[in-house]
Design a protein around this motif. Sequence first.
Motif, PDB file in Angstrom:
ATOM      1  N   ASP A   3       0.127  -4.327  -5.384  1.00  0.00           N
ATOM      2  CA  ASP A   3       1.173  -5.203  -5.721  1.00  0.00           C
ATOM      3  C   ASP A   3       1.879  -6.199  -4.743  1.00  0.00           C
ATOM      4  OD1 ASP A   3       3.942  -4.168  -5.252  1.00  0.00           O
ATOM      5  OD2 ASP A   3       2.529  -2.455  -6.271  1.00  0.00           O
ATOM      6  N   ALA A   4       2.271  -7.325  -4.668  1.00  0.00           N
ATOM      7  CA  ALA A   4       3.082  -7.947  -3.620  1.00  0.00           C
ATOM      8  C   ALA A   4       4.076  -8.842  -4.319  1.00  0.00           C
ATOM      9  CB  ALA A   4       2.018  -8.395  -2.899  1.00  0.00           C
ATOM     10  N   THR A   5       5.144  -9.159  -3.747  1.00  0.00           N
ATOM     11  CA  THR A   5       6.070 -10.081  -4.255  1.00  0.00           C
ATOM     12  C   THR A   5       6.740 -10.941  -3.054  1.00  0.00           C
ATOM     13  OG1 THR A   5       6.934  -8.292  -5.672  1.00  0.00           O
ATOM     14  CG2 THR A   5       8.430 -10.253  -5.083  1.00  0.00           C
ATOM     15  N   PHE A  41      -6.082 -12.424  -4.440  1.00  0.00           N
ATOM     16  CA  PHE A  41      -4.954 -12.123  -5.361  1.00  0.00           C
ATOM     17  C   PHE A  41      -3.624 -12.277  -4.623  1.00  0.00           C
ATOM     18  CE2 PHE A  41      -8.548  -9.484  -6.993  1.00  0.00           C
ATOM     19  CZ  PHE A  41      -8.762  -9.819  -8.133  1.00  0.00           C
ATOM     20  N   GLY A  42      -3.711 -12.406  -3.301  1.00  0.00           N
ATOM     21  CA  GLY A  42      -2.349 -12.395  -2.591  1.00  0.00           C
ATOM     22  C   GLY A  42      -1.808 -10.995  -2.104  1.00  0.00           C
ATOM     23  N   VAL A  43      -2.696 -10.016  -2.233  1.00  0.00           N
ATOM     24  CA  VAL A  43      -2.559  -8.631  -1.918  1.00  0.00           C
ATOM     25  C   VAL A  43      -3.441  -8.015  -0.939  1.00  0.00           C
ATOM     26  CG1 VAL A  43      -1.373  -8.276  -4.232  1.00  0.00           C
ATOM     27  CG2 VAL A  43      -3.704  -7.749  -3.719  1.00  0.00           C
ATOM     28  N   GLY A  44      -3.062  -6.811  -0.418  1.00  0.00           N
ATOM     29  CA  GLY A  44      -4.023  -6.204   0.618  1.00  0.00           C
ATOM     30  C   GLY A  44      -4.988  -5.729  -0.021  1.00  0.00           C
ATOM     31  N   LYS A  45      -5.164  -4.381   0.447  1.00  0.00           N
ATOM     32  CA  LYS A  45      -6.312  -3.672  -0.144  1.00  0.00           C
ATOM     33  C   LYS A  45      -5.876  -2.981  -1.585  1.00  0.00           C
ATOM     34  CE  LYS A  45      -8.721  -1.916   3.950  1.00  0.00           C
ATOM     35  NZ  LYS A  45      -9.366  -0.842   4.636  1.00  0.00           N
ATOM     36  N   VAL A  46      -6.837  -2.895  -2.426  1.00  0.00           N
ATOM     37  CA  VAL A  46      -6.587  -2.506  -4.000  1.00  0.00           C
ATOM     38  C   VAL A  46      -6.994  -0.939  -3.917  1.00  0.00           C
ATOM     39  CG1 VAL A  46      -6.640  -2.714  -6.171  1.00  0.00           C
ATOM     40  CG2 VAL A  46      -6.556  -4.722  -4.951  1.00  0.00           C
ATOM     41  N   LYS A  47      -6.025  -0.136  -4.052  1.00  0.00           N
ATOM     42  CA  LYS A  47      -6.542   1.442  -3.506  1.00  0.00           C
ATOM     43  C   LYS A  47      -5.923   2.377  -4.581  1.00  0.00           C
ATOM     44  CE  LYS A  47      -3.341   1.269   0.299  1.00  0.00           C
ATOM     45  NZ  LYS A  47      -3.099   1.498   1.623  1.00  0.00           N
TER      46      LYS A  47
END
Length: 230
Positions: free
Chosen positions: A111-113, A70-76
């Motif tokens: 999330d990431a931008t 997804f282009g993000v790190g850990k989902v938490k």
Amino acid sequence: MHRITLAAAAAAAIVLMSYANTAKAADTYPVRQRAQMDRLVQNAQAYNWTGFYVGGNVGYGATNDQTDNFGVGKVKGMLGSVEVGYNWQKPGSNFVIGGFYDRHFGNMKADATTSYWWGYSQTTNVSVGKLSTLGIRAGLAFDRLFVYGMAGLSSAEAKASYTYSSPWYSSTYNSAMKLSGNMLGAGAAYGITEALSANVEYRHYDLGTYGATSAPITVQTIMAGVKFRF
């Protein structure tokens, strides 16, 4: 002569009183002894984990790094769950086995931008939720302490939202995917009363891969909760 008669009467009264007290003690002792034995037997009876139960848990969960997916790190994030199940313990044995189903509420999020020099940006929002498991729990009970392992089949849902923005326009693309795999874990529970117990658990979920990247999605949770047995 009169004094001798009084002395004899007093002696007889003392003997009678002594006999009465002895008889009363003889009648009372077996009753007390039985009551003490009943308490000892009751205390010696081992705690038994057999029965249906309902429960709830709260805790924390996190995925592995999701940069490739997804282009993000850990989902938490924080999680809660409800659980129903049944345990069986043979009297005289410390082995306990049972089955359960649980459903988690709340989403793990990230999330990431990414911004570019010409004013274009991409924002990604990811969530993993609806985590549920149908599994078995087995272990050893040491009276009120139950130490166990777990295994089961699990499912979840991953959602991703991609927003593309520029000085001239903005658009959003949403995607969702069902995940499925297996769960392994371990935990311990303590019987507070005959019906109420408290527990703490660690679980590792392997939920397969996402989309074309074939990158894995795993989840780890640590939860604590209570169960009511009936």
